[in-house]
Design an enzyme around this catalytic site. Structure first.
Site, short mmCIF file in Angstrom:
data_model
loop_
_atom_site.label_atom_id
_atom_site.label_comp_id
_atom_site.label_asym_id
_atom_site.label_seq_id
_atom_site.Cartn_x
_atom_site.Cartn_y
_atom_site.Cartn_z
N GLY A 94 2.34 1.73 10.97
CA GLY A 94 3.17 3.15 10.81
C GLY A 94 3.62 3.63 11.98
N LYS A 141 0.25 4.33 -0.21
CA LYS A 141 -0.43 5.48 0.49
C LYS A 141 -0.14 6.65 -0.51
CE LYS A 141 0.00 3.35 5.04
NZ LYS A 141 -0.06 3.66 6.27
N GLU A 178 -5.46 -5.51 10.46
CA GLU A 178 -4.28 -4.28 10.73
C GLU A 178 -4.80 -3.47 12.09
OE1 GLU A 178 -2.60 -3.06 6.78
OE2 GLU A 178 -4.54 -1.76 7.25
N GLU A 231 -6.83 4.53 7.95
CA GLU A 231 -6.89 6.02 7.44
C GLU A 231 -8.14 6.58 6.74
OE1 GLU A 231 -3.27 5.43 5.58
OE2 GLU A 231 -2.25 4.86 7.64
N SER A 286 3.19 -2.47 10.53
CA SER A 286 4.81 -2.35 10.50
C SER A 286 5.33 -3.94 10.27
CB SER A 286 5.00 -2.20 11.88
OG SER A 286 4.72 -0.64 12.16
N ASN A 343 0.88 -1.03 -0.01
CA ASN A 343 0.03 -0.06 0.02
C ASN A 343 0.90 1.22 -0.11
OD1 ASN A 343 -1.67 2.11 0.59
ND2 ASN A 343 -2.10 1.33 2.51
N HIS A 371 -9.71 0.86 4.91
CA HIS A 371 -8.37 1.22 5.56
C HIS A 371 -8.59 1.99 6.75
CE1 HIS A 371 -4.27 2.07 6.49
NE2 HIS A 371 -3.65 1.33 5.75
C1 PEP Z 1 -0.82 0.09 6.13
O1 PEP Z 1 -0.94 1.20 5.78
O2 PEP Z 1 -1.80 -0.67 5.70
C2 PEP Z 1 0.26 -0.43 6.93
C3 PEP Z 1 -0.01 -1.72 7.38
O3 PEP Z 1 1.24 0.31 7.06
P1 PEP Z 1 2.81 0.03 7.70
O4 PEP Z 1 3.38 -1.02 7.06
O5 PEP Z 1 3.61 1.15 7.34
O6 PEP Z 1 2.42 -0.09 9.24
#
Ligand code: PEP
Length: 259
Positions: free
Chosen positions: A180, A12, A174, A104, A220, A10, A102
């Site tokens: 992040g 972003k 997630e 976000e 992460s 992803n 997601h």
């Molecule tokens: C994500 O945005 O779906 C995500 C898992 O980000 P990160 O791997 O940076 O934690």
């Protein structure tokens, strides 16, 4: 039941067209000699404005090793929805997957479970695959409501979806506190929550369909964590944010998920 793993990046709101082309080409080059059957399904989700250039570098070049995804969509086919992008417009680029729900989008753009359900239904009707994200906040985890919250997100996202269609969706668990932040959820705990998701799917779509659903972990994920994550019984791959922005780390994660 053997489920083909997925490693999805992803991107972003990163990478203009030139940067997107460079990144996808570097990934393509690094995996082009690997036996296709040993690779996980590799997916990249650039920003809308880079769908074209990434598509040209994968779909149009006959690269079967990388699939294209969008990070969002709108559920209506067309009309006065300023700033939105329809599923058919995304499909036009050769995308096979669309990420929806997601955290976000839920937190910053106030997306509701009802909107996510409408998107899931429209994506399935268009013949694409939704990657449906779910996850708890740190506060919900500390209150002990993680499992009920996740189960509720799954039931609402898949309301009125046929059991046979549920078998083909992809879910990404997630935990929001792990996205992040560099804090990875312990693999056994992620696997436990993913089993809760699978049991919820079994209640709404039957055990056989639930066993077919690929459920990813996101939060992460790094080259150093992927092997342990993939060794878990119910983790079928990863949705990767930060570490998907560099070809080197993304390719390491792909390799870590190989059979
Ligand atoms: C994500 O945005 O779906 C995500 C898992 O980000 P990160 O791997 O940076 O934690």
């Amino acid at each position: 039941m053997s489920r083909r793993p997925i490693i999805a990046g992803n991107w972003k709101m990163h990478n203009n067209r030139a940067e997107s082309a460079k990144l996808v080409c570097a990934i393509k080059e690094a995996i082009q000699d690997i036996d296709k059957d040993a690779l996980p399904e590799v997916v990249v989700a650039p920003v809308f404005t880079s769908l074209g250039v990434v598509s040209e570098n994968i779909c149009h070049c006959g690269c079967e090793r990388i699939k294209l995804a969008a990070q969002n969509c709108y559920f209506e086919p067309k009309g006065a929805f300023t700033g939105e992008v329809s599923i058919d417009m995304i499909k036009d680029f050769g995308a096979k997957f669309i990420i929806i729900g997601h955290s976000e989008r839920r937190q910053i753009f106030s997306e509701t479970d009802e909107m996510i359900n409408k998107k899931a239904i429209a994506i399935i009707e268009a013949g694409l695959t939704p990657i449906i994200c779910c996850g708890e906040t740190l506060e919900q985890r500390e209150l002990g409501v993680t499992d009920s919250h996740i189960a509720s997100q799954i039931v609402k996202a898949l309301d009125n979806v046929k059991p046979s269609d549920i078998a083909n969706v992809v879910i990404a668990y997630e935990p929001i506190w792990a996205i992040g932040t560099g804090k990875t959820c312990d693999s056994t705990e992620a696997n436990r929550v993913i089993k809760v998701i699978r049991n919820t799917l079994a209640q709404i779509a039957g055990r056989e369909n639930a066993e077919k659903v690929r459920i990813l972990y996101g939060g992460s994920v790094k080259p150093e964590t992927i092997k342990e994550q993939m060794a878990q019984s119910d983790i079928d791959g990863a949705l990767v944010g930060g570490a998907s922005l560099k070809a080197e780390s993304f390719v390491e994660i792909i390799k870590g998920a190989m059979k």
